[in-house]
Design a protein around this motif. Structure first.
Motif, mmCIF file in Angstrom:
data_model
loop_
_atom_site.group_PDB
_atom_site.id
_atom_site.type_symbol
_atom_site.label_atom_id
_atom_site.label_comp_id
_atom_site.label_asym_id
_atom_site.label_seq_id
_atom_site.Cartn_x
_atom_site.Cartn_y
_atom_site.Cartn_z
ATOM 1 N N VAL A 181 0.839 -1.203 0.000
ATOM 2 C CA VAL A 181 0.000 0.000 0.000
ATOM 3 C C VAL A 181 0.874 1.253 0.000
ATOM 4 O O VAL A 181 0.627 2.195 -0.750
ATOM 5 C CB VAL A 181 -0.966 -0.008 1.219
ATOM 6 C CG1 VAL A 181 -1.664 1.333 1.361
ATOM 7 C CG2 VAL A 181 -1.972 -1.136 1.077
ATOM 8 N N LYS A 182 1.938 1.256 0.826
ATOM 9 C CA LYS A 182 2.841 2.415 0.893
ATOM 10 C C LYS A 182 3.550 2.615 -0.446
ATOM 11 O O LYS A 182 3.681 3.743 -0.930
ATOM 12 C CB LYS A 182 3.864 2.205 2.003
ATOM 13 C CG LYS A 182 4.839 3.360 2.168
ATOM 14 C CD LYS A 182 5.832 3.078 3.272
ATOM 15 C CE LYS A 182 6.770 4.237 3.482
ATOM 16 N NZ LYS A 182 7.790 4.369 2.460
ATOM 17 N N LEU A 183 4.002 1.533 -1.053
ATOM 18 C CA LEU A 183 4.686 1.593 -2.337
ATOM 19 C C LEU A 183 3.761 2.150 -3.415
ATOM 20 O O LEU A 183 4.159 2.986 -4.228
ATOM 21 C CB LEU A 183 5.165 0.189 -2.713
ATOM 22 C CG LEU A 183 6.214 0.021 -3.781
ATOM 23 C CD1 LEU A 183 7.477 0.780 -3.420
ATOM 24 C CD2 LEU A 183 6.523 -1.451 -3.948
ATOM 25 N N PHE A 184 2.520 1.715 -3.384
ATOM 26 C CA PHE A 184 1.530 2.187 -4.359
ATOM 27 C C PHE A 184 1.276 3.675 -4.193
ATOM 28 O O PHE A 184 1.350 4.446 -5.156
ATOM 29 C CB PHE A 184 0.227 1.390 -4.215
ATOM 30 C CG PHE A 184 -0.850 1.831 -5.156
ATOM 31 C CD1 PHE A 184 -0.879 1.392 -6.471
ATOM 32 C CD2 PHE A 184 -1.840 2.716 -4.741
ATOM 33 C CE1 PHE A 184 -1.868 1.815 -7.350
ATOM 34 C CE2 PHE A 184 -2.832 3.143 -5.615
ATOM 35 C CZ PHE A 184 -2.846 2.685 -6.919
ATOM 36 N N THR A 185 0.997 4.101 -2.968
ATOM 37 C CA THR A 185 0.637 5.499 -2.725
ATOM 38 C C THR A 185 1.808 6.454 -2.974
ATOM 39 O O THR A 185 1.601 7.571 -3.451
ATOM 40 C CB THR A 185 0.102 5.706 -1.295
ATOM 41 O OG1 THR A 185 1.050 5.215 -0.355
ATOM 42 C CG2 THR A 185 -1.234 5.016 -1.098
ATOM 43 N N SER A 186 3.038 6.003 -2.686
ATOM 44 C CA SER A 186 4.185 6.905 -2.885
ATOM 45 C C SER A 186 4.603 7.017 -4.351
ATOM 46 O O SER A 186 5.288 7.959 -4.722
ATOM 47 C CB SER A 186 5.371 6.468 -2.022
ATOM 48 O OG SER A 186 5.816 5.187 -2.395
ATOM 49 N N ASN A 187 4.206 6.071 -5.202
ATOM 50 C CA ASN A 187 4.604 6.113 -6.616
ATOM 51 C C ASN A 187 3.481 6.520 -7.561
ATOM 52 O O ASN A 187 3.755 7.033 -8.636
ATOM 53 C CB ASN A 187 5.172 4.754 -7.045
ATOM 54 C CG ASN A 187 6.587 4.565 -6.560
ATOM 55 O OD1 ASN A 187 7.528 5.109 -7.114
ATOM 56 N ND2 ASN A 187 6.733 3.805 -5.488
ATOM 57 N N ILE A 188 2.229 6.311 -7.161
ATOM 58 C CA ILE A 188 1.109 6.626 -8.069
ATOM 59 C C ILE A 188 1.013 8.117 -8.327
ATOM 60 O O ILE A 188 0.627 8.546 -9.419
ATOM 61 C CB ILE A 188 -0.241 6.057 -7.514
ATOM 62 C CG1 ILE A 188 -1.322 6.074 -8.592
ATOM 63 C CG2 ILE A 188 -0.702 6.827 -6.290
ATOM 64 C CD1 ILE A 188 -1.152 5.042 -9.664
ATOM 65 N N LYS A 189 1.427 8.950 -7.352
ATOM 66 C CA LYS A 189 1.347 10.413 -7.537
ATOM 67 C C LYS A 189 2.253 10.914 -8.664
ATOM 68 O O LYS A 189 1.968 11.918 -9.281
ATOM 69 C CB LYS A 189 1.660 11.126 -6.215
ATOM 70 C CG LYS A 189 3.016 10.868 -5.657
ATOM 71 C CD LYS A 189 3.171 11.473 -4.261
ATOM 72 C CE LYS A 189 4.443 10.993 -3.618
ATOM 73 N NZ LYS A 189 4.463 11.183 -2.200
#
Length: 192
Positions: A181-189
């Motif tokens: 979840v952290k990896l997704f949220t930090s890279n999707i932006k």
């Protein structure tokens, strides 16, 4: 040199959870029965070499096919998410074909069981957040742990028992889910 103990520890924990060497003890024992002998040193070293080479060449491969690291990290987050679901729920979403024609120490143990799609994707995902030298240290520490587990897999299984292995898998599954979840949220932006 950008050595950071926190980065090494985080990268180690992520890779340890993805590789899931403790959770794979039943598979290792089954391979040992089928193949007769597993060369722990060879399997560990080959898996480590594959992971370190991919850490350095993975970006070049992605650039060659026109994909940026953030896109790959988001894709990696999805893979980690599904691996975590497998670990937590005790289900198998991806079934690997068994191949016993080659040395079991190299295939399927070193690749794809240890250095497989999950761990290789994770390496590039980690590279988007951490310094490369910290990831290399984390890979080396994981290789040492893998070697120890391979050497002592029978004793570990007897000591921990199946329930202990299941509990460890579920705990690391939850950790891996949070990391996904952290990896997704930090890279999707970066993609939006």
């Amino acid at each position: 040199m950008n050595f950071n103990f926190k980065e090494v520890l985080t990268a180690f924990m992520v890779l340890f959870a993805v590789i899931d060497i403790v959770g794979n003890i039943p598979i290792i024992i089954d391979l040992r029965k089928k193949a007769g002998h597993i060369q722990s040193e060879k399997a560990s070293v080959i898996a480590g070499i594959i992971m370190i080479i991919f850490l350095f060449l993975g970006d070049s491969i992605l650039n060659l096919i026109g994909i940026d690291v953030h896109s790959f990290a988001v894709a990696g987050a999805f893979i980690l998410f599904f691996i975590a679901l497998e670990m937590i729920l005790g289900i198998t979403l991806y079934k690997q074909e068994e191949g016993t024609s080659m040395n079991a120490s190299v295939f399927p143990l070193a690749f794809p069981l240890i250095a497989g799609p999950g761990s290789l994707t994770t390496l590039l995902s980690l590279k988007s957040e951490f310094h490369t030298e910290n990831i290399i240290v984390a890979v080396i520490v994981n290789v040492v742990v893998i070697f120890i587990v391979l050497k002592t897999s029978n004793r570990i299984e007897r000591f921990i028992g199946q329930n202990g292995i299941d509990i460890i898998r579920k705990v690391f599954g939850v950790v891996l889910l949070a990391i996904a979840v952290k990896l997704f949220t930090s890279n999707i932006k970066f993609l939006l």
